[in-house]
Every structure is written in structure tokens, then in C-alpha cells.
Design a protein around this motif. Structure first.
Motif, short mmCIF file in Angstrom:
data_model
loop_
_atom_site.label_atom_id
_atom_site.label_comp_id
_atom_site.label_asym_id
_atom_site.label_seq_id
_atom_site.Cartn_x
_atom_site.Cartn_y
_atom_site.Cartn_z
N GLN A 22 4.63 24.52 61.43
CA GLN A 22 5.53 23.39 61.65
C GLN A 22 5.18 22.73 62.97
N ASP A 23 5.16 21.40 62.95
CA ASP A 23 4.92 20.64 64.16
C ASP A 23 6.24 20.58 64.92
N THR A 24 6.30 21.29 66.05
CA THR A 24 7.55 21.38 66.80
C THR A 24 7.62 20.39 67.96
N ARG A 25 6.60 19.57 68.12
CA ARG A 25 6.64 18.59 69.20
C ARG A 25 7.69 17.53 68.89
N PRO A 26 8.43 17.10 69.91
CA PRO A 26 9.45 16.08 69.65
C PRO A 26 8.81 14.76 69.25
N THR A 27 9.36 14.12 68.25
CA THR A 27 8.88 12.83 67.81
C THR A 27 10.06 11.89 67.64
N LYS A 28 9.77 10.59 67.71
CA LYS A 28 10.81 9.62 67.46
C LYS A 28 11.13 9.63 65.97
N ARG A 29 12.41 9.47 65.64
CA ARG A 29 12.81 9.42 64.24
C ARG A 29 12.25 8.17 63.60
N LEU A 30 11.65 8.35 62.45
CA LEU A 30 11.09 7.25 61.69
C LEU A 30 12.19 6.62 60.85
N LYS A 31 12.33 5.32 60.98
CA LYS A 31 13.27 4.60 60.13
C LYS A 31 12.47 4.10 58.93
N ILE A 32 12.82 4.61 57.76
CA ILE A 32 12.08 4.30 56.55
C ILE A 32 12.74 3.16 55.80
N ASP A 33 11.94 2.17 55.43
CA ASP A 33 12.40 1.11 54.55
C ASP A 33 12.17 1.62 53.13
N TYR A 34 13.22 2.08 52.49
CA TYR A 34 13.10 2.71 51.18
C TYR A 34 12.77 1.71 50.07
N GLY A 35 12.72 0.45 50.37
CA GLY A 35 12.40 -0.56 49.37
C GLY A 35 10.93 -0.84 49.22
N HIS A 36 10.10 -0.27 50.07
CA HIS A 36 8.66 -0.55 50.02
C HIS A 36 7.88 0.73 49.76
N GLU A 37 7.37 0.85 48.55
CA GLU A 37 6.59 2.01 48.16
C GLU A 37 5.16 1.60 47.86
N VAL A 38 4.26 2.56 48.00
CA VAL A 38 2.84 2.34 47.72
C VAL A 38 2.39 3.47 46.80
N SER A 39 1.55 3.15 45.83
CA SER A 39 0.94 4.18 44.99
C SER A 39 -0.41 4.54 45.59
N VAL A 40 -0.66 5.82 45.73
CA VAL A 40 -1.94 6.30 46.24
C VAL A 40 -2.55 7.14 45.13
N LEU A 41 -3.74 6.73 44.67
CA LEU A 41 -4.45 7.43 43.61
C LEU A 41 -5.52 8.30 44.27
N VAL A 42 -5.41 9.62 44.07
CA VAL A 42 -6.24 10.56 44.82
C VAL A 42 -7.10 11.39 43.87
N ARG B 196 -1.88 -6.04 48.73
CA ARG B 196 -1.21 -6.96 47.81
C ARG B 196 -0.79 -6.26 46.53
N GLU B 197 -1.65 -5.36 46.01
CA GLU B 197 -1.35 -4.64 44.77
C GLU B 197 -0.48 -3.41 44.98
N LYS B 198 -0.39 -2.96 46.23
CA LYS B 198 0.35 -1.75 46.59
C LYS B 198 -0.22 -0.51 45.90
N VAL B 199 -1.55 -0.49 45.77
CA VAL B 199 -2.26 0.65 45.19
C VAL B 199 -3.47 0.94 46.07
N ILE B 200 -3.53 2.17 46.57
CA ILE B 200 -4.64 2.58 47.43
C ILE B 200 -5.35 3.73 46.73
N ARG B 201 -6.67 3.66 46.68
CA ARG B 201 -7.47 4.68 46.00
C ARG B 201 -8.22 5.54 47.01
#
Length: 186
Positions: free
Chosen positions: A8-28, A61-66
Motif C-alpha cells: 500500500q502506498d502510505t504517502r499522503p496525497t491530495k484527494r482526487l475529485k472525480i468527475d463521475y460523468g466522464h469515462e474512458v474505455s481502455v482496450l488492453v 474524441r472517441e474515448k477509447v484508448i488501445r
């Protein structure tokens, strides 16, 4: 025998504010396994994803990353780390843990599968330019070497040398570890 299963990464980090309306598909991988991830989660630490998600690129633009050249398990570990802050080198293989005996006859967890995943994940993190993820994997490598009293096999070491720049921290760690391990006792 109790063995740690994750780092586990125990270093303190700033809380990420996530915009739950923007998703991306990643094809791996060569099969194109689909992962749907929040854009903010991908772009926070990765200049690669920042560029790929930009409207200047077709992927943005397509919100798809390969990512056809990377292992789906490595990307799964990356996504888990981005969301949860934990790198689990066993991920889904709790029942496949193997044990070996060291030279004194003590049981040790074998590192093979976990080293494979660590190397795959580091290669991915290096390509994504996510230095925080790579640093967590370096810590995991230290822990795994200490836990198993093993270093990655030569095939994994060759993969790191063939896919990473000379400045790669994992590459440097493995060179020093191999040099130390091969040094005759005085």
C-alpha cells in the motif's frame, strides 16, 4: 506461513475529485480486454493519458484508448492502485501461491508469478509515465526480494532491459541486486 499479499502506498496525497460523468474505455492486450475507467483517475498522474484523452487525438474524441502491447493483469493492477492505493501482486490467484524451501530448509513464498506481474506493471507504468506508480512497484520489488530471498528470473530482467531506458529505476535496482547477489562472501 503468513505472507504479505499487497503493498500500500502510505504517502499522503491530495484527494482526487472525480468527475463521475466522464469515462474512458481502455482496450488492453492482444484480445482488447475492455476496462471502463474515469478519465480523471487516468489523467491525474499520467502524462500519457493526459495526452491521449485530449480532444486533439482520435482517442480523446472517441474515448477509447488501445494498449495492445500490455498485459491486462498489469492494467487491472494499475486501475486498482489508482482507485484504492494498493498493488496486489497476487490479484485473483490466492489459491495458486507456491512455497519453496531456502537453503536452511525454511519455507518461503515463491516470487515467480508476482515478479512477472511486477515487471509487466512497471513496464506499463513507465510507458504511462506514472512515476508514483513506478515508485510503489519499486517498493514492492524490495518487499518481494526480502520476502522470497529471490530476484526476478533472467527472462524478466531481459524484458526490463529491452523495454526500459537506462535511467529506469527498476533496471538500476535489478543491476545492483544482481551484483550484490553474485558477490562472493568474504
Amino acid at each position: 506461513m503468513a505472507t504479505p499479499t499487497s503493498v500500500q502506498d502510505t504517502r499522503p496525497t491530495k484527494r482526487l475529485k472525480i468527475d463521475y460523468g466522464h469515462e474512458v474505455s481502455v482496450l488492453v492486450g492482444d484480445t482488447g480486454q475492455r476496462f471502463v475507467v474515469h478519465k480523471d483517475v487516468l489523467c491525474t498522474n499520467s502524462p500519457f493519458f493526459q495526452a491521449a484523452c485530449s480532444k486533439n487525438w482520435r482517442e480523446g474524441r472517441e474515448k477509447v484508448i488501445r494498449l495492445p502491447d500490455h498485459a491486462p493483469i498489469a492494467f487491472s493492477m494499475y486501475v486498482d492502485w489508482r482507485y484504492q492505493g494498493v498493488v496486489d501482486l497476487w490479484q485473483g490467484d490466492e489459491n495458486q501461491r507456491t512455497v519453496r524451501r531456502d537453503t536452511q530448509g525454511n519455507e518461503r513464498a515463491a516470487g515467480g508469478l508476482r515478479f512477472d506481474r511486477l515487471i509487466d506493471s512497471y513496464i506499463l507504468g513507465d510507458m504511462l509515465q506514472d512515476h508514483k506508480f513506478c515508485n510503489v512497484l519499486i517498493d514492492a520489488c524490495f518487499d518481494l526480494i526480502e520476502e522470497t530471498l529471490q530476484i526476478p528470473h533472467y527472462g524478466n530482467i531481459n524484458r526490463i532491459f529491452n523495454t526500459s531506458p537506462e535511467t529506469s529505476k527498476l533496471r538500476q535496482l535489478l543491476v545492483h541486486t544482481m551484483a550484490f547477489a553474485s558477490k562472493p562472501e568474504t
